[in-house]
Write a protein that holds these residues in place. Structure first.
Motif, PDB file in Angstrom:
ATOM      1  N   LYS A 142       0.826  -1.208   0.000  1.00  0.00           N
ATOM      2  CA  LYS A 142       0.000   0.000   0.000  1.00  0.00           C
ATOM      3  C   LYS A 142       0.858   1.255   0.000  1.00  0.00           C
ATOM      4  O   LYS A 142       0.548   2.225  -0.699  1.00  0.00           O
ATOM      5  CB  LYS A 142      -0.937   0.008   1.219  1.00  0.00           C
ATOM      6  N   LEU A 143       1.949   1.248   0.764  1.00  0.00           N
ATOM      7  CA  LEU A 143       2.836   2.410   0.808  1.00  0.00           C
ATOM      8  C   LEU A 143       3.446   2.688  -0.565  1.00  0.00           C
ATOM      9  O   LEU A 143       3.530   3.838  -0.989  1.00  0.00           O
ATOM     10  CB  LEU A 143       3.931   2.207   1.852  1.00  0.00           C
ATOM     11  N   TYR A 144       3.868   1.633  -1.249  1.00  0.00           N
ATOM     12  CA  TYR A 144       4.448   1.824  -2.580  1.00  0.00           C
ATOM     13  C   TYR A 144       3.394   2.273  -3.587  1.00  0.00           C
ATOM     14  O   TYR A 144       3.661   3.122  -4.435  1.00  0.00           O
ATOM     15  CB  TYR A 144       5.148   0.558  -3.074  1.00  0.00           C
ATOM     16  N   PHE A 145       2.198   1.710  -3.525  1.00  0.00           N
ATOM     17  CA  PHE A 145       1.143   2.139  -4.448  1.00  0.00           C
ATOM     18  C   PHE A 145       0.819   3.617  -4.259  1.00  0.00           C
ATOM     19  O   PHE A 145       0.578   4.338  -5.222  1.00  0.00           O
ATOM     20  CB  PHE A 145      -0.139   1.313  -4.253  1.00  0.00           C
ATOM     21  N   LEU A 186       3.034  -4.016  -6.504  1.00  0.00           N
ATOM     22  CA  LEU A 186       2.450  -5.269  -6.977  1.00  0.00           C
ATOM     23  C   LEU A 186       3.268  -6.463  -6.502  1.00  0.00           C
ATOM     24  O   LEU A 186       2.713  -7.497  -6.124  1.00  0.00           O
ATOM     25  CB  LEU A 186       2.341  -5.250  -8.499  1.00  0.00           C
ATOM     26  N   MET A 187       4.589  -6.307  -6.501  1.00  0.00           N
ATOM     27  CA  MET A 187       5.447  -7.389  -6.024  1.00  0.00           C
ATOM     28  C   MET A 187       5.130  -7.716  -4.558  1.00  0.00           C
ATOM     29  O   MET A 187       4.957  -8.874  -4.196  1.00  0.00           O
ATOM     30  CB  MET A 187       6.923  -7.011  -6.156  1.00  0.00           C
ATOM     31  N   TRP A 188       5.027  -6.667  -3.723  1.00  0.00           N
ATOM     32  CA  TRP A 188       4.738  -6.895  -2.308  1.00  0.00           C
ATOM     33  C   TRP A 188       3.329  -7.432  -2.105  1.00  0.00           C
ATOM     34  O   TRP A 188       3.096  -8.268  -1.226  1.00  0.00           O
ATOM     35  CB  TRP A 188       4.972  -5.628  -1.491  1.00  0.00           C
ATOM     36  N   LEU A 189       2.389  -6.976  -2.920  1.00  0.00           N
ATOM     37  CA  LEU A 189       1.027  -7.491  -2.827  1.00  0.00           C
ATOM     38  C   LEU A 189       1.002  -8.978  -3.170  1.00  0.00           C
ATOM     39  O   LEU A 189       0.354  -9.772  -2.480  1.00  0.00           O
ATOM     40  CB  LEU A 189       0.099  -6.698  -3.755  1.00  0.00           C
ATOM     41  N   ALA A 190       1.706  -9.362  -4.220  1.00  0.00           N
ATOM     42  CA  ALA A 190       1.769 -10.773  -4.618  1.00  0.00           C
ATOM     43  C   ALA A 190       2.434 -11.621  -3.536  1.00  0.00           C
ATOM     44  O   ALA A 190       1.981 -12.744  -3.258  1.00  0.00           O
ATOM     45  CB  ALA A 190       2.524 -10.908  -5.937  1.00  0.00           C
ATOM     46  N   LYS A 191       3.481 -11.093  -2.914  1.00  0.00           N
ATOM     47  CA  LYS A 191       4.142 -11.833  -1.830  1.00  0.00           C
ATOM     48  C   LYS A 191       3.189 -12.024  -0.649  1.00  0.00           C
ATOM     49  O   LYS A 191       3.137 -13.105  -0.059  1.00  0.00           O
ATOM     50  CB  LYS A 191       5.407 -11.113  -1.369  1.00  0.00           C
ATOM     51  N   ALA A 192       2.450 -10.977  -0.320  1.00  0.00           N
ATOM     52  CA  ALA A 192       1.501 -11.089   0.785  1.00  0.00           C
ATOM     53  C   ALA A 192       0.434 -12.137   0.466  1.00  0.00           C
ATOM     54  O   ALA A 192       0.080 -12.952   1.318  1.00  0.00           O
ATOM     55  CB  ALA A 192       0.849  -9.727   1.055  1.00  0.00           C
ATOM     56  N   ALA A 204      -6.780 -11.267  -7.041  1.00  0.00           N
ATOM     57  CA  ALA A 204      -7.824 -11.856  -7.881  1.00  0.00           C
ATOM     58  C   ALA A 204      -8.557 -10.774  -8.665  1.00  0.00           C
ATOM     59  O   ALA A 204      -8.841 -10.938  -9.860  1.00  0.00           O
ATOM     60  CB  ALA A 204      -8.799 -12.664  -7.025  1.00  0.00           C
ATOM     61  N   ALA A 205      -8.846  -9.647  -8.020  1.00  0.00           N
ATOM     62  CA  ALA A 205      -9.523  -8.539  -8.695  1.00  0.00           C
ATOM     63  C   ALA A 205      -8.641  -7.961  -9.796  1.00  0.00           C
ATOM     64  O   ALA A 205      -9.133  -7.644 -10.890  1.00  0.00           O
ATOM     65  CB  ALA A 205      -9.900  -7.457  -7.687  1.00  0.00           C
ATOM     66  N   LEU A 206      -7.344  -7.830  -9.538  1.00  0.00           N
ATOM     67  CA  LEU A 206      -6.431  -7.337 -10.557  1.00  0.00           C
ATOM     68  C   LEU A 206      -6.351  -8.290 -11.741  1.00  0.00           C
ATOM     69  O   LEU A 206      -6.297  -7.850 -12.898  1.00  0.00           O
ATOM     70  CB  LEU A 206      -5.026  -7.122  -9.964  1.00  0.00           C
ATOM     71  N   MET A 207      -6.359  -9.575 -11.467  1.00  0.00           N
ATOM     72  CA  MET A 207      -6.304 -10.578 -12.548  1.00  0.00           C
ATOM     73  C   MET A 207      -7.581 -10.508 -13.396  1.00  0.00           C
ATOM     74  O   MET A 207      -7.518 -10.581 -14.628  1.00  0.00           O
ATOM     75  CB  MET A 207      -6.114 -11.978 -11.981  1.00  0.00           C
ATOM     76  N   GLN A 208      -8.719 -10.337 -12.744  1.00  0.00           N
ATOM     77  CA  GLN A 208      -9.985 -10.223 -13.479  1.00  0.00           C
ATOM     78  C   GLN A 208      -9.968  -8.978 -14.359  1.00  0.00           C
ATOM     79  O   GLN A 208     -10.414  -9.003 -15.508  1.00  0.00           O
ATOM     80  CB  GLN A 208     -11.179 -10.163 -12.512  1.00  0.00           C
ATOM     81  N   ARG A 209      -9.480  -7.880 -13.832  1.00  0.00           N
ATOM     82  CA  ARG A 209      -9.403  -6.640 -14.587  1.00  0.00           C
ATOM     83  C   ARG A 209      -8.478  -6.792 -15.792  1.00  0.00           C
ATOM     84  O   ARG A 209      -8.777  -6.328 -16.890  1.00  0.00           O
ATOM     85  CB  ARG A 209      -8.921  -5.493 -13.700  1.00  0.00           C
ATOM     86  N   ALA A 210      -7.351  -7.473 -15.581  1.00  0.00           N
ATOM     87  CA  ALA A 210      -6.396  -7.689 -16.681  1.00  0.00           C
ATOM     88  C   ALA A 210      -7.014  -8.545 -17.775  1.00  0.00           C
ATOM     89  O   ALA A 210      -6.812  -8.283 -18.957  1.00  0.00           O
ATOM     90  CB  ALA A 210      -5.117  -8.320 -16.140  1.00  0.00           C
ATOM     91  N   LYS A 211      -7.774  -9.568 -17.384  1.00  0.00           N
ATOM     92  CA  LYS A 211      -8.448 -10.421 -18.381  1.00  0.00           C
ATOM     93  C   LYS A 211      -9.467  -9.619 -19.169  1.00  0.00           C
ATOM     94  O   LYS A 211      -9.584  -9.791 -20.380  1.00  0.00           O
ATOM     95  CB  LYS A 211      -9.129 -11.601 -17.689  1.00  0.00           C
ATOM     96  N   ALA A 212     -10.218  -8.757 -18.493  1.00  0.00           N
ATOM     97  CA  ALA A 212     -11.249  -7.965 -19.151  1.00  0.00           C
ATOM     98  C   ALA A 212     -10.637  -6.956 -20.118  1.00  0.00           C
ATOM     99  O   ALA A 212     -11.218  -6.674 -21.167  1.00  0.00           O
ATOM    100  CB  ALA A 212     -12.094  -7.247 -18.110  1.00  0.00           C
TER     101      ALA A 212
END
Length: 51
Positions: free
Chosen positions: A6-9, A22-28, A41-49
């Motif tokens: 969140k701090l990096y975003f 994103l790297m830290w989010l994925a690690k978490a 999961a929400a980011l993946m759905q958005r990327a697919k759309a």
């Protein structure tokens, strides 16, 4: 890890960097952080759309 993402975003106390966030989010998420898992999961759905 989730808070660090969140701090990096948002660029709070560190340079704003979405890739590092994103790297830290994925690690978490990989370590079982439920909110991070939902956000990934929400980011993946958005990327697919978009893709």
């Amino acid at each position: 890890m989730h808070n660090l993402a969140k701090l990096y975003f948002q660029g709070i106390g560190v340079p704003q960097d979405e890739n590092t966030g994103l790297m830290w989010l994925a690690k978490a998420a990989a370590h079982g952080h439920v909110i991070a898992e939902q956000q990934m999961a929400a980011l993946m759905q958005r990327a697919k759309a978009e893709g």
